[in-house]
Design a protein around this motif. Sequence first.
Motif, short mmCIF file in Angstrom:
data_model
loop_
_atom_site.label_atom_id
_atom_site.label_comp_id
_atom_site.label_asym_id
_atom_site.label_seq_id
_atom_site.Cartn_x
_atom_site.Cartn_y
_atom_site.Cartn_z
N THR A 1 6.96 44.41 -15.83
CA THR A 1 5.92 44.82 -14.88
C THR A 1 6.17 46.19 -14.26
OG1 THR A 1 7.04 43.63 -13.11
CG2 THR A 1 5.30 42.46 -14.31
N ASP A 2 7.40 46.64 -14.19
CA ASP A 2 7.67 47.96 -13.62
C ASP A 2 8.80 48.65 -14.40
OD1 ASP A 2 9.87 46.55 -12.77
OD2 ASP A 2 9.71 47.14 -10.68
N VAL A 3 9.03 49.90 -14.06
CA VAL A 3 10.01 50.68 -14.79
C VAL A 3 11.43 50.14 -14.59
CG1 VAL A 3 10.45 52.44 -13.02
CG2 VAL A 3 10.65 53.03 -15.42
N TRP A 4 11.75 49.61 -13.43
CA TRP A 4 13.11 49.10 -13.18
C TRP A 4 13.38 47.85 -14.00
CZ3 TRP A 4 15.78 52.79 -11.49
CH2 TRP A 4 15.24 53.73 -10.62
N GLY A 5 12.36 47.03 -14.17
CA GLY A 5 12.52 45.85 -15.03
C GLY A 5 12.75 46.24 -16.47
N ALA B 1 16.27 47.45 -16.84
CA ALA B 1 17.19 46.31 -16.89
C ALA B 1 17.17 45.65 -18.27
CB ALA B 1 16.82 45.29 -15.82
N LEU B 2 15.99 45.52 -18.85
CA LEU B 2 15.91 44.96 -20.21
C LEU B 2 16.60 45.88 -21.22
CD1 LEU B 2 12.26 43.57 -20.24
CD2 LEU B 2 14.39 42.31 -19.94
N GLY B 3 16.48 47.19 -21.02
CA GLY B 3 17.18 48.14 -21.88
C GLY B 3 18.68 47.94 -21.81
#
Length: 128
Positions: A74-78, A81-83
């Motif tokens: 949903t956002d760049v920080w998520g 984190a997935l990266g």
Amino acid sequence: MEPVSTSGFAAFLKFYGAAVVITLAIALVATVVIMMRLPRSPQEWAVGLICTVISSLTGGAFIIVKWGLHEWVTDVWGMIALGGFFFVCGLPGWAIVRWTFNFINRQEGKTIIEVVKELKQTKDDLSN
């Protein structure tokens, strides 16, 4: 002509944003692995790169699907984190393949019975 809808544009950004994060994570892990364990030949370099990319993709995807982390997109920080999951999953790929091929190379010239005996002996040594 209908204007571009914001929901379609947001989906476009999420997809390509996730693709960029995954590509960056894989490129970084491949760089780290190959720089830390220098390949002995061009063939080993190619194998290391392929194994790192595959283990990064499959391991990261497994973690995301297993624990339902899709909602983090949903956002760049998520996505960052997935990266990180893709990065961490790529690290052991090259090592595991290198250990496997080193073991196979040491077994060259032996019969299957000798290899099985050695594996059993190693298993017994580890359990004691």
